[in-house]
Design a protein around this motif. Structure first.
Motif, PDB file in Angstrom:
ATOM      1  N   ARG A  24       0.854  -5.415   1.581  1.00 35.19           N
ATOM      2  CA  ARG A  24      -0.111  -4.812   2.471  1.00 35.19           C
ATOM      3  C   ARG A  24      -0.581  -5.826   3.517  1.00 35.19           C
ATOM      4  O   ARG A  24      -0.858  -6.914   3.238  1.00 35.19           O
ATOM      5  N   TYR A  52      -4.214   9.174   6.331  1.00 38.49           N
ATOM      6  CA  TYR A  52      -4.206   7.715   7.013  1.00 38.49           C
ATOM      7  C   TYR A  52      -5.618   7.204   6.114  1.00 38.49           C
ATOM      8  O   TYR A  52      -6.505   6.465   6.598  1.00 38.49           O
ATOM      9  N   TYR A  53      -5.338   7.183   4.746  1.00 34.94           N
ATOM     10  CA  TYR A  53      -6.299   6.504   4.080  1.00 34.94           C
ATOM     11  C   TYR A  53      -6.017   4.724   4.011  1.00 34.94           C
ATOM     12  O   TYR A  53      -4.951   4.413   4.303  1.00 34.94           O
ATOM     13  N   SER A  54      -7.134   4.191   3.752  1.00 38.77           N
ATOM     14  CA  SER A  54      -7.100   2.872   3.646  1.00 38.77           C
ATOM     15  C   SER A  54      -6.039   2.220   2.477  1.00 38.77           C
ATOM     16  O   SER A  54      -6.036   3.041   1.614  1.00 38.77           O
ATOM     17  N   ASN A  56      -6.618  -0.957   1.203  1.00 43.24           N
ATOM     18  CA  ASN A  56      -7.326  -2.097   0.852  1.00 43.24           C
ATOM     19  C   ASN A  56      -7.236  -1.769  -0.716  1.00 43.24           C
ATOM     20  O   ASN A  56      -6.859  -0.960  -1.188  1.00 43.24           O
ATOM     21  N   ALA A  59      -8.613   0.958  -2.722  1.00 47.73           N
ATOM     22  CA  ALA A  59      -7.842   2.362  -2.459  1.00 47.73           C
ATOM     23  C   ALA A  59      -6.706   2.379  -3.217  1.00 47.73           C
ATOM     24  O   ALA A  59      -6.356   3.236  -3.883  1.00 47.73           O
ATOM     25  N   ASN A  71      -0.134   8.632   2.350  1.00 52.96           N
ATOM     26  CA  ASN A  71      -0.214   8.440   3.554  1.00 52.96           C
ATOM     27  C   ASN A  71       1.048   8.754   4.412  1.00 52.96           C
ATOM     28  O   ASN A  71       2.152   8.982   3.745  1.00 52.96           O
ATOM     29  N   ALA A  93      -1.934   3.715   7.608  1.00 57.59           N
ATOM     30  CA  ALA A  93      -3.108   3.744   6.963  1.00 57.59           C
ATOM     31  C   ALA A  93      -4.376   3.550   8.114  1.00 57.59           C
ATOM     32  O   ALA A  93      -4.231   4.040   9.124  1.00 57.59           O
ATOM     33  N   THR A  94      -5.561   3.471   7.526  1.00 64.05           N
ATOM     34  CA  THR A  94      -6.748   3.732   8.467  1.00 64.05           C
ATOM     35  C   THR A  94      -6.777   2.898   9.370  1.00 64.05           C
ATOM     36  O   THR A  94      -6.109   1.737   9.574  1.00 64.05           O
ATOM     37  N   GLY A 121      -4.318  -1.428  12.896  1.00 60.89           N
ATOM     38  CA  GLY A 121      -5.072  -0.982  11.439  1.00 60.89           C
ATOM     39  C   GLY A 121      -4.472  -1.782  10.345  1.00 60.89           C
ATOM     40  O   GLY A 121      -3.639  -2.547  10.534  1.00 60.89           O
ATOM     41  N   GLY A 122      -4.869  -1.462   9.310  1.00 62.60           N
ATOM     42  CA  GLY A 122      -4.325  -1.946   7.965  1.00 62.60           C
ATOM     43  C   GLY A 122      -3.233  -0.943   7.671  1.00 62.60           C
ATOM     44  O   GLY A 122      -3.150   0.108   8.080  1.00 62.60           O
ATOM     45  N   SER A 123      -2.027  -1.573   7.131  1.00 61.37           N
ATOM     46  CA  SER A 123      -1.162  -0.894   6.730  1.00 61.37           C
ATOM     47  C   SER A 123      -0.251  -1.618   5.814  1.00 61.37           C
ATOM     48  O   SER A 123      -0.581  -2.520   5.347  1.00 61.37           O
TER      49      SER A 123
END
Length: 165
Positions: A24, A52-54, A56, A59, A71, A93-94, A121-123
């Protein structure tokens, strides 16, 4: 099957005991991803549309949403002489506008070579190997057994192939 898509999942479903690593990335992290092994060959690629949900930890652990399968995902099937077939999944992701791949099907690659990047973003990257193809490092196994994340930097060893080189 949902994570990889039907065609890519088939060889892994036929062999129980595959290994999975979930890597992550947080928004502040380096957002390029590299081939986890090499030399090898890109056997095929596919894109699976999605949300494109988070990604983290809250989640990822939410039982109402399976972020890794809902996603958008770029799925690649790799071939390596020691690891065999490897599935590499780049999960958007988000705040990720897109996933960019820098190699095409039938191209060759080396270990550590940049394979692509997430636009801001986060991925997450998911790596799936055939049964017995990788011996994960003890610190990762220990942290995983305790439900903890382990911070890993590009180039750090996370496991080795038990097959002779």
């Amino acid at each position: 099957t949902e994570l990889l898509g039907e065609a890519v999942a088939k060889p892994f479903l036929e062999k129980p005991g595959c290994s999975v690593a979930v890597c992550r990335l947080a928004p502040q992290d380096y957002h390029r991803f590299h081939f986890p092994c090499g030399p090898g060959k890109v056997l095929g690629q596919s894109y699976l549309a999605g949300e494109y949900y988070s990604v983290n930890p809250v989640a990822i652990n939410n039982p109402k949403v399976d972020v890794l399968t809902e996603n958008c995902r770029s799925v690649t099937r790799l071939q390596h002489p020691n690891f065999g077939q490897v599935a590499f999944v780049a999960v958007g992701a988000t705040l990720v506008g897109s996933v960019q791949l820098l190699k095409e099907a039938d191209s060759t690659f080396d270990k550590g070579e940049c394979y692509g990047y997430f636009q801001y973003g986060g991925s997450t990257c998911v790596i799936i190997t055939e049964p017995g193809a990788v011996s994960w490092d003890a610190d990762l196994l220990d942290a995983s057994a305790r439900g903890l994340e382990t911070y890993v930097r590009m180039g750090e060893q996370v496991g080795v192939s038990p097959a002779p080189a």
